[in-house]
Design an enzyme around this catalytic site. Structure first.
Site, PDB file in Angstrom:
ATOM      1  N   ARG A 143     -17.171 -23.199  -3.915  1.00  0.00           N
ATOM      2  CA  ARG A 143     -16.219 -22.594  -3.017  1.00  0.00           C
ATOM      3  C   ARG A 143     -15.632 -21.290  -3.526  1.00  0.00           C
ATOM      4  O   ARG A 143     -15.034 -20.562  -2.774  1.00  0.00           O
ATOM      5  CB  ARG A 143     -15.116 -23.575  -2.695  1.00  0.00           C
ATOM      6  N   ASP A 185      -6.287 -25.700  -4.669  1.00  0.00           N
ATOM      7  CA  ASP A 185      -7.618 -25.824  -4.052  1.00  0.00           C
ATOM      8  C   ASP A 185      -8.520 -26.750  -4.866  1.00  0.00           C
ATOM      9  O   ASP A 185      -8.312 -26.974  -6.064  1.00  0.00           O
ATOM     10  CB  ASP A 185      -8.275 -24.449  -3.960  1.00  0.00           C
ATOM     11  N   GLU A 186      -9.516 -27.269  -4.177  1.00  0.00           N
ATOM     12  CA  GLU A 186     -10.656 -27.945  -4.809  1.00  0.00           C
ATOM     13  C   GLU A 186     -10.270 -29.062  -5.772  1.00  0.00           C
ATOM     14  O   GLU A 186     -10.854 -29.188  -6.854  1.00  0.00           O
ATOM     15  CB  GLU A 186     -11.546 -26.906  -5.533  1.00  0.00           C
ATOM     16  N   LEU A 187      -9.317 -29.849  -5.374  1.00  0.00           N
ATOM     17  CA  LEU A 187      -8.952 -30.994  -6.207  1.00  0.00           C
ATOM     18  C   LEU A 187     -10.097 -32.009  -6.185  1.00  0.00           C
ATOM     19  O   LEU A 187     -10.616 -32.352  -5.127  1.00  0.00           O
ATOM     20  CB  LEU A 187      -7.668 -31.633  -5.676  1.00  0.00           C
TER      21      LEU A 187
END
Lengths: 577, 577
Positions: free
Chosen positions: A193, A352-354
């Protein structure tokens, strides 16, 4: 006041060299020469030093830009007209209100709702002085930026061919116009991402060296970008040196010379503010924090777990143990330490993007959850309340990536600003939850897309957000797509972003410019040009060429968008011409 | 002679900093410090000046590269070992044959079959002098290049950690290793195929300014590239100034300052030759010649015909009237004028992207064909015979793009060299016709792919050859795919190419480097590394990182391939790690 509009004023000529195009603009077709003794007079009592510096800088550009017109003959046919053209003796700056005069630096870091960026500019065609007025020094700075873009060079004569000019009121359509050459601490990120990469560049020679950051801020100011989103740390490196937590950079930076000292941060923040730019610093959390394990392994789950792709979107894996009270306290204290010395009203906590797999395999997190009687989402809520609360205590507004409102069920203040990055289509969902938002969509505004896969051992891999985002594509972005009129006030603005896995000072400028100027115009000028027509690439291209050539003259390595043959012949390289 | 291999010599270490990796190489694991009084001794009678210059340049690199090892700690753990390491006092250069000694410049421009690029290098680990020997000054130059890549810096100490070293014989696998930062005269091209673009860069400030070309030649020489494919003119600009045809550049260059004078050409050719590089100049024909209409409209069909996309692959349209005897004579004379002053045995006449619609609507061409009683293919054959004949008269071998043998039925000498660009799969067809070929496939080696569409009014357009060609993809190229053993001798080598619609000096380096080094290794080292294993990206990446960092140290703006976190931890950012 209102400027008298001479009869000759008309709609903007085709290739008028302004970017972003003012929201109101009338201009003529006359030649006007800048006097060799041209001066800018500051009719302001006790003018702040940064305003005087901006005046000096503008006078410098007028002397050194030396941009020839981008037409066949490069303006040589203007020579005759210039011999009889009126001469502009000066520009006078005035403030239109009686409030205390604040420096640009102070105006630039106000809450976005309270920034006064508008200005009024008149450049008569008959040799009378030009006048720039505004309600604030920040507005005067924006007007100076506009003024500096009118001028061409022919054999040492500095002139415009669009006199007279009247800009009755140029006020930005959106309050948040940003660029994220995410100086993410020279780490870099975001395999699938990209969002959390930091400017690897910085990593190499003290993150991006301060000089590179300043040059980027210069270019941002030229297109009236007013926010610098500084993603200063990430998974791979922690270049931010904080007096309260010196160990983070000592052990997490690539080297002792690749660190932003407190003085470096202040230098950058001050430079930005004096150029009308607020600095939104980001310390991404709870993900993208692997490098903290170098100094505080106790706070990090799944540190360098393998395979990294199971536990993170980019190597290395590692996330803050969000269920641990000690880690929560550390993070809140970290945010406080970083944010308290910054003048901005905003601070980004990331989000973001946990990766949940990371926590599923972390024994301590599982024990912490069990002890607290919480599931992961509940623990994340506690973490967020505490860390955002630390910012609230400083009077700062938290900024988060979209997952924090779209993928997690958190109790967030509706004052929170949400950055929409995964897809432009997600803005509507954020607005539906009544959050203010900043457009940062990867499908329009990610500058690093299309440069190939950097992960090793993947010869057929391409960048996750292929294809390359051309300026033309970015320019079609509609800030209000799928946003109702009632929700429109939630759209603060937008920004283009550069994640820097494959960038450093060698290619920072060439990736960013002139493409990053497209969102600057979208969010300054808004839906329509001064003539009422919608923003449209064919009209914009000649102006963007001029901006690019002017940037090169000023030392920013902006790249050509077309062969010069096309540049000098507007329209002839269009797909249908 | 053969070097005695000490017992400690072994297979190459993982990250040995050589690129391209020599074909034979044994190295140890010992530390060896370069003496502060280190000298290179030229044991050659009457050494040519360019050899002495190469020695001086190498000595300069040894002093100024200052590259720290790309490992965690950047080599700081070597400090102890360096205090007791042996010291290398000197390198001695010798020639192994008794033929007259020619300058590098003379050796570099021989027919590729007669170039002697091999060398033998021994760097003892015990403090004895190193020895470099070869059969030619060009071989010595290649060996100096290799020697200069061994050295790291730690606190001012210059050292290697792979002593002793023995390279028994490093001879290139392929004779033609090229790069085409197609200095195509600063025009630019190739809407749907890109091949004929020229380096727009050059167009902006005298094509690419000579300094940018020289810097590119420097970088090429560091990876042993031996051909510079200089696509010096194209549809949009004619920057090549020829005494016999001054009007072409006078009217066809972007400006009088954006011209390569005869002195500029000689300067570039001489500089290239002294750095072991032959210059293959290309004047593309009969297509991609629109700009000639500025001075000679009588020779050009469909000049700026609209829509351009019907008549050309890029704007503007315009092709040589190949059926006109006057145009044939002009073209032959033009080739003669350009080629006669070049030392190279090769000259490219182009031949790509011929557009038949252009001729179908050109009344003069139709009349010429009727008068001659020929169809277009027959006329093209006549044109080619005459123009190639002009080169043959100068003793030059013609180089053409693949269409000339795959799409047209021409009588071509089998001495002709064919560049395969449209697809790597077309190499087999060229070999089947018994032509020598150079691999220049757009699907592996085009450096400009993936940077978006530059044609105007096409917001959804991407580059025609998407996606971006990563170094990893390029590195998988197999020169002998679908080529039989009997045909293998036809494969001369290969090259990466940069078409420059969207390039100029601002981004020349960052697009080209380090990616353009991948083909340099493929065609120097051949199918296998010294340890017998096939070339493979995972092994190559650490070496390519080292090359990139060294290039930056030497002033070439090569970009990072990965975040530094990955660079310092080989393999940990692989997709499966």
């Amino acid at each position: 006041m209102r400027w008298r509009i001479p009869v000759s004023l008309a709609l903007v000529p085709h290739a008028l060299a302004l970017w972003p195009i003012p929201r109101t603009l009338k201009a003529g077709t006359g030649f006007l020469v800048l006097s060799p003794q041209f001066s800018i007079n500051v009719n302001v009592a006790d003018p702040p030093q940064d305003l005087l510096d901006a005046v000096s800088e503008t006078e410098g550009f007028l002397k050194t830009d030396k941009l020839q017109r981008l037409v066949l003959g490069r303006g040589s046919s203007d020579a005759g007209a210039l011999t009889t053209a009126a001469v502009l003796p000066s520009l006078t700056l005035t403030l239109q209100n009686t409030l205390p005069v604040l420096p640009i630096s102070a105006e630039a870091v106000k809450d976005v709702a309270n920034r006064s960026e508008g200005y009024t500019l008149s450049i008569p065609g008959d040799g009378k002085a030009a006048v720039l007025s505004a309600n604030s020094t920040l507005g005067l700075f924006r007007g100076l930026t506009t003024f500096s873009q009118f001028w061409y060079d022919l054999n040492g004569v500095t002139y415009t061919n669009v006199a007279p000019v009247s800009i009755v009121k140029d006020i930005p359509a959106y309050v948040w116009r940003s660029f994220t050459p995410t100086e993410e601490g020279w780490c870099s990120q975001s395999y699938s991402r990209t969002v959390d990469s930091c400017l690897t560049l910085l990593a190499i020679c003290k993150s991006f060296p301060v000089a590179d950051v300043k040059r980027t801020l210069d270019a941002m100011s030229w297109v009236k970008i007013n926010m610098f989103h500084w993603h200063i740390v990430d998974s791979q490196s922690f270049p931010l040196s904080l007096p309260e937590f010196p160990e983070l950079a000592q052990k997490g930076a690539y080297s002792s010379s690749e660190v932003y000292s407190p003085a470096d941060v202040q230098e950058i923040v001050s430079y930005a503010a004096a150029h009308g730019i607020d600095v939104l610093m980001e310390i991404d959390s709870p993900g993208h924090t692997a490098i903290i394990a170098e100094s505080h392994p106790e706070y990090i789950a799944c540190s360098q777990a393998s395979p990294w792709s199971t536990f993170a979107n980019e190597p290395p894996a590692g996330q803050l143990r969000l269920a641990s009270p000690a880690t929560v306290n550390f993070t809140a204290a970290l945010f406080t330490a970083a944010a308290r010395v910054l003048p901005s009203k905003y601070f980004s906590t990331g989000g973001d993007e946990l990766n949940t797999q990371c926590y599923a395999q972390d024994a301590q997190t599982q024990a912490d959850l069990k002890k607290a009687g919480k599931n992961l989402e509940q623990a994340l809520n506690t973490f967020t309340q505490a860390t955002h609360g630390a910012l609230a205590n400083l009077g700062k507004t938290a900024v988060v990536w979209e997952e924090m409102v779209l993928e997690h069920n958190l109790t967030l203040s509706n004052n929170t600003v949400v950055m929409v990055w995964i897809s432009s289509e997600n803005a509507a969902a954020v607005a539906a939850k009544n959050f203010r938002l900043v457009h940062a969509p990867s499908d329009y505004f990610y500058l690093d897309c299309g440069a190939g896969e950097w992960i090793g051992k993947d010869p057929e891999g391409n960048s996750w957000c292929d294809p390359f985002k051309t300026w033309q594509k970015s320019y079609t972005f509609n800030p209000l797509a799928n946003i109702s009129a009632a929700q429109a006030h939630l759209v603060l603005g937008g920004q283009q972003l550069l994640w820097t896995e494959q960038s450093d000072p060698q290619n920072l400028d060439s990736i960013a410019w002139p493409r990053a100027a497209t969102s600057a115009e979208i969010f300054w000028t808004g839906a329509t040009r001064p003539d009422g027509a919608p923003l449209e690439g064919t009209e914009a291209l000649p102006r963007l060429h001029e901006l690019r050539y002017r940037m090169v003259q000023r030392g920013v390595r902006a790249i050509p968008l077309q062969p010069q043959w096309c540049v000098l012949r507007p329209g002839l390289c269009n797909i249908d011409s």
